[in-house]
Design an enzyme around this catalytic site. Sequence first.
Site, mmCIF file in Angstrom:
data_model
loop_
_atom_site.group_PDB
_atom_site.id
_atom_site.type_symbol
_atom_site.label_atom_id
_atom_site.label_comp_id
_atom_site.label_asym_id
_atom_site.label_seq_id
_atom_site.Cartn_x
_atom_site.Cartn_y
_atom_site.Cartn_z
ATOM 1 C CB THR A 135 -1.013 -0.157 1.081
ATOM 2 O OG1 THR A 135 -1.658 -1.521 1.152
ATOM 3 C CG2 THR A 135 -1.742 0.847 1.506
ATOM 4 C CB SER A 173 -8.715 -1.746 4.861
ATOM 5 O OG SER A 173 -7.483 -1.034 4.750
HETATM 6 N N1 GLY Z 1 -4.761 -3.915 1.240
HETATM 7 C C1 GLY Z 1 -4.479 -3.572 2.496
HETATM 8 C C2 GLY Z 1 -5.230 -2.961 3.414
HETATM 9 O O1 GLY Z 1 -6.202 -2.503 2.842
HETATM 10 O O2 GLY Z 1 -5.054 -2.990 4.504
#
Ligand code: GLY
Length: 560
Positions: free
Chosen positions: A369, A440
């Site tokens: 991310t 998330s």
């Molecule tokens: N895809 C990583 C998160 O949303 O935590």
Amino acid sequence: MKKLLLFLSCSLVLLHCSPPKKTHGLTTQNAMIVSARAEASQIGVAILQQGGNAFDAMVATELALAVAYPYAGNIGGGGFMVYRKNDGEIGALDYREKAPLAASKNMYLDHNEEVIPGKSTLGALSVGVPGTIAGVFEVHRKFGTLSIQEILSPVIALAKRGVAVTSKQAHRIANYQSAFLEANKDSILFQKEWKENDTIRYLALAETLTRIQQKGAKEFYKGETAKRLVKFMQENGGILTLEDLEKYEPKWRKPIRFSYDDLNIISMSPPSSGGICLAQIMNAIEPFPLNEYGHNSVKAIQVITEAERRSYADRSFYLGDPDFVSIPQEALISKEYSQKRMANFSFEKATPSSEVSHGNIQIIESDETTHYSIVDAFGNAISVTTTINGGYGSKLYCSDLGFFLNNEMDDFSSKPSSSNMFGLVGAKANEIAPEKRMLSSMTPTIIEKNGQLYMILGTPGGSTIITSVLQTILNVHEFDMSMQEAVNAARFHHQWLPDEIQLEPNSFSSTVIEKLKSLNYQFTESESLVIGKVAAILVLENGTLEGGADKRGDDAAAGF
Ligand code: GLY
């Protein structure tokens, strides 16, 4: 207490002794942006210098990351923003991807109800409905001051001019060659040996961004771009439709707010678990004198690990999209709850995760991310984490439009219905449903001290996001580090299952590790493990801003 100890030790050796000098990151007087790429931080700062506010700069930085950092920056993914305006108003925007209308609970399972490897991570079926363009346009609609024309122009110019490949990026692209080959029918821009200092020009993305600049967000969700995207997805076996795009909406959410000592912490609410888990962990550790134990000492690691273990056990059981499941949020973030959960912790021995209730799945999340933090010259602050989930998302690259699609569907629980050793049916809260947002860990966070803006931070890192944000806050607040030192310091992570502490390599003393092993803690310390890439800004006592740009990435602070 720390200062007292320092004074006593200085007196004891009867030597003149001054506190160790701190290493600071970039300091500026007015405004700052810290992001994963210098190009993105600089474009955002240029918008601030033109008189734009933090929200204008957010749009520019987010889209500049989509150009300069295709590994995680995106227009094919989604994210979360937490803001604090200069008058103290706070809020949060959820522009997380959601499941397409044709998605179903068991879509990644075979006839024996086993998860089919790769189906939720690679290629078109792993793609959630992207939210990024809707998100940045919503931020601009509500708070922007400059025109979209002005904000997007430098981003489009960057895409046309191209971006130099860094050494880290060259390695990443090389490592992903076989995944690109597997996910894409045709050869893509990244399928060649890009070397450090080569320049990649993003011409298809520049054209897509130009249409969005001219026609607005509807170009992405209803216009020519939408139609070309849906055609591409369907040609590649995906289920995304025009109706999915047309129905996508970002959502304003009330952020999670809690206190820790004299800090007031504002972080992301569900569908991110970030704010709730951060609150639970900090509530659990607040009664312990961490600064007396010392940074990364045996006792500090024990307390933090045990608090993390208990919070992550709750996470998989209770948390999901709040529009689909009922979350006992107030109870979960109450100090009484987390402190009661620590009642069976002892410094004598690790609590085995098998004795900590709730949830039945191991959290396996991608860690690719990206986060950026902004303070503008008016005193507005923004904390944004954005993602396509895995590195280069689903690896499916739409050459026609110039961007990677996310594989965010993997953040749902693909097989949520089995029960755990306590008979609890865990992770149901995060099972797949049409139009639902996947859980998330993203933890964009803003902190106030004495009612004033104090710190803005966040990080990539999948399930390690929450614990990296936690340690960075503690490094400043408990262990008296500068922002840059706090970001640089070695990190560790525990997430209940697997029952092990992950350590960044070669960073923890063997005496500390051996002592913890004797108390039944298990460890993994892989040579390549990176825990988080924090982008943070600290407001110093005199109002100066100090950036913390993580040495683990190509991160850079810029400002004036
Ligand atoms: N895809 C990583 C998160 O949303 O935590």
